[in-house]
Design a protein around this motif. Structure first.
Motif, PDB file in Angstrom:
ATOM      1  N   THR A  20      -4.261   3.277  -1.754  1.00  0.00           N
ATOM      2  CA  THR A  20      -3.396   2.394  -2.599  1.00  0.00           C
ATOM      3  C   THR A  20      -2.470   1.757  -1.917  1.00  0.00           C
ATOM      4  O   THR A  20      -2.309   1.698  -0.697  1.00  0.00           O
ATOM      5  CB  THR A  20      -2.949   3.433  -3.417  1.00  0.00           C
ATOM      6  OG1 THR A  20      -1.909   4.197  -2.818  1.00  0.00           O
ATOM      7  CG2 THR A  20      -3.839   4.279  -4.352  1.00  0.00           C
ATOM      8  N   GLY A  21      -1.524   0.780  -2.492  1.00  0.00           N
ATOM      9  CA  GLY A  21      -0.177   0.328  -1.878  1.00  0.00           C
ATOM     10  C   GLY A  21      -0.694  -0.664  -0.838  1.00  0.00           C
ATOM     11  O   GLY A  21      -1.895  -1.336  -0.617  1.00  0.00           O
ATOM     12  N   ASN A  22       0.246  -0.540   0.494  1.00  0.00           N
ATOM     13  CA  ASN A  22      -0.332  -1.344   1.484  1.00  0.00           C
ATOM     14  C   ASN A  22      -1.389  -1.071   2.300  1.00  0.00           C
ATOM     15  O   ASN A  22      -2.139  -2.130   2.828  1.00  0.00           O
ATOM     16  CB  ASN A  22       1.097  -1.154   2.510  1.00  0.00           C
ATOM     17  CG  ASN A  22       2.289  -1.670   2.067  1.00  0.00           C
ATOM     18  OD1 ASN A  22       2.212  -2.692   1.246  1.00  0.00           O
ATOM     19  ND2 ASN A  22       3.517  -1.254   2.322  1.00  0.00           N
ATOM     20  N   ALA A  23      -1.892   0.037   2.398  1.00  0.00           N
ATOM     21  CA  ALA A  23      -3.080   0.481   2.892  1.00  0.00           C
ATOM     22  C   ALA A  23      -4.314  -0.234   2.219  1.00  0.00           C
ATOM     23  O   ALA A  23      -5.081  -0.618   2.883  1.00  0.00           O
ATOM     24  CB  ALA A  23      -3.135   2.067   2.842  1.00  0.00           C
TER      25      ALA A  23
ATOM     26  N   LYS B 260      -3.934  -3.141   0.545  1.00  0.00           N
ATOM     27  CA  LYS B 260      -3.848  -4.598   0.772  1.00  0.00           C
ATOM     28  C   LYS B 260      -4.447  -4.776   2.061  1.00  0.00           C
ATOM     29  O   LYS B 260      -5.225  -5.863   2.384  1.00  0.00           O
ATOM     30  CB  LYS B 260      -2.504  -4.978   0.853  1.00  0.00           C
ATOM     31  CG  LYS B 260      -1.909  -5.014  -0.621  1.00  0.00           C
ATOM     32  CD  LYS B 260      -0.531  -5.440  -0.497  1.00  0.00           C
ATOM     33  CE  LYS B 260       0.184  -5.208  -2.167  1.00  0.00           C
ATOM     34  NZ  LYS B 260       1.686  -5.758  -2.033  1.00  0.00           N
ATOM     35  N   ALA B 261      -4.498  -3.782   3.125  1.00  0.00           N
ATOM     36  CA  ALA B 261      -4.802  -4.142   4.538  1.00  0.00           C
ATOM     37  C   ALA B 261      -6.325  -4.117   4.726  1.00  0.00           C
ATOM     38  O   ALA B 261      -6.933  -4.981   5.179  1.00  0.00           O
ATOM     39  CB  ALA B 261      -4.241  -3.089   5.346  1.00  0.00           C
TER      40      ALA B 261
ATOM     41  N   GLN C 140      -7.654  -7.449   2.827  1.00  0.00           N
ATOM     42  CA  GLN C 140      -7.517  -8.433   3.838  1.00  0.00           C
ATOM     43  C   GLN C 140      -8.698  -8.472   4.783  1.00  0.00           C
ATOM     44  O   GLN C 140      -9.152  -9.545   4.864  1.00  0.00           O
ATOM     45  CB  GLN C 140      -6.003  -8.259   4.515  1.00  0.00           C
ATOM     46  CG  GLN C 140      -4.985  -8.855   3.550  1.00  0.00           C
ATOM     47  CD  GLN C 140      -3.785  -8.654   4.390  1.00  0.00           C
ATOM     48  OE1 GLN C 140      -3.476  -8.222   5.367  1.00  0.00           O
ATOM     49  NE2 GLN C 140      -2.725  -9.095   3.595  1.00  0.00           N
TER      50      GLN C 140
END
Length: 360
Positions: A334-337, A339-340, A343
């Motif tokens: 979840t979160g920034n992980a 998004k990474a 991407q």
């Protein structure tokens, strides 16, 4: 039923009796029965029956190892696959690739890496709701033909269906057939990894794994599956390790499989996530990455692909990204992980050459 023929001079009473008898006979036939055709016209070529309209959900994940750090997960098979097990069990049909032959015998083959796992591996697979495992990969014969035969025997003993290998050529390329909510599925498993391909391919008298290099056998396998199913899935072991873009061999073979009748073509092996899309109306996912993984690797990115099928084709798909945790277990992110990972998937999508949606 043979209809009696009446002469020209037959009496009206006889005609009435005959009609009554025919009506009574028809009433006893099942609803699908039709009277015999007359002697007239040549038969038309039959059109394939439309696929059932029932929606079904399929789940696919990547490479699974029960060795190294993941061996400890077998102490509790019911929880071995972690949080993703809930999604796997919720699907109508779920599948992964298993890279550990199930054996404690055999000799190491002339290659760098050698894996094998215990029979308890099947208990973890079944507890996670996984219906089928492909064993068409570059590790199933790590311990030779003895290791492969042990894997086949133990799978049969555990009641765990496998695909992509067999005692001979016919069995190795045979599709796995199952019916889900009235929808007939056929799954073909094959490897496109070059290592020891000549030594590991099956023959009429030798066990082995189904190889994509023999185009005639590959095409014949898919056409055989097409003749028996509403949905044909080709599950591959392919790609270039560490590369998130499909190589030319993958792209060429995906097109060959689509042209031969596959509805879905997907696979594993590269240790990184690749992306997906459509070749015409055939859905292709070039790489599902590692899933339950024995050690460090080229990437910790993982995930679960869920596909909804309706009328024999992909209606929608969702990829739930995750990471391979320190104990080798896949865990959603979840979160920034999240998004990474997303991407990196977006970047990988730029080199697939696939369309984002089905093309007529």
């Amino acid at each position: 039923m043979t209809r009696p023929r009446l002469g020209r001079a037959a009496r009206p009473l006889a005609c009435l009796a005959l009609l009554s008898a025919l009506a009574a006979c028809a009433a006893r036939q099942p609803a699908s029965w039709h009277p015999p055709a007359g002697p007239a016209e040549p038969a038309a070529t039959a059109s394939p029956a439309p696929a059932p309209a029932e929606e079904i959900t399929l789940a696919f994940a990547g490479d699974v190892h029960f060795t190294g750090r993941t061996l400890a997960l077998l102490k509790n098979p019911d929880t071995a696959f972690g949080p993703y097990a809930e999604q796997l069990r919720a699907a109508d049909f779920a599948m992964v690739n298993m890279e550990t032959p199930i054996t404690d015998r055999g000799s190491e083959q002339p290659k760098e890496f050698h894996f094998r796992g215990p029979k308890e591996s099947y208990a973890a697979i079944k507890a996670a709701g996984i219906d089928l495992v492909s064993i068409a990969n570059n590790h199933t014969l790590d311990y030779g033909q003895i290791g492969l035969l042990d894997t086949l025997d133990s799978a049969k003993e555990a009641g765990q269906p496998v695909v992509g290998a067999g005692h001979d050529t016919e069995e190795a390329y045979a599709p796995y057939l199952t019916t889900v909510k009235g929808v007939r599925l056929a799954i073909v498993g094959m490897s496109q990894v070059h290592d020891l391909k000549e030594q590991w391919k099956p023959t009429a008298t030798r066990p082995g794994i189904a190889m994509a290099f023999d185009k005639n056998l590959a095409v014949a396998a898919v056409k055989k599956a097409r003749a028996q199913a509403d949905v044909v899935i080709v599950f591959m072991h392919w790609g270039t390790e560490g590369q998130s873009c499909p190589n030319g061999e993958q792209k060429t073979f995906a097109k060959l499989m689509a042209d031969s009748g596959a509805d879905l073509v997907l696979g594993t092996h590269a240790h990184v996530l690749l992306a997906d899309g459509f070749l015409g109306d055939t859905y292709v996912h070039y790489g599902l990455g590692n899933f339950l993984w024995y050690s460090v690797s080229k990437s910790t990115d993982t995930g679960l692909l869920t596909v909804v099928i309706k009328n024999g084709k992909v209606k929608s798909r969702v990829f739930t990204p995750g990471t391979v945790s320190n104990n080798g277990q896949p865990v959603p992110v979840t979160g920034n992980a999240l998004k990474a990972v997303q991407q990196r998937l977006d970047q990988a999508a730029r080199c697939t050459g696939l369309a984002p949606s089905p093309q007529a």
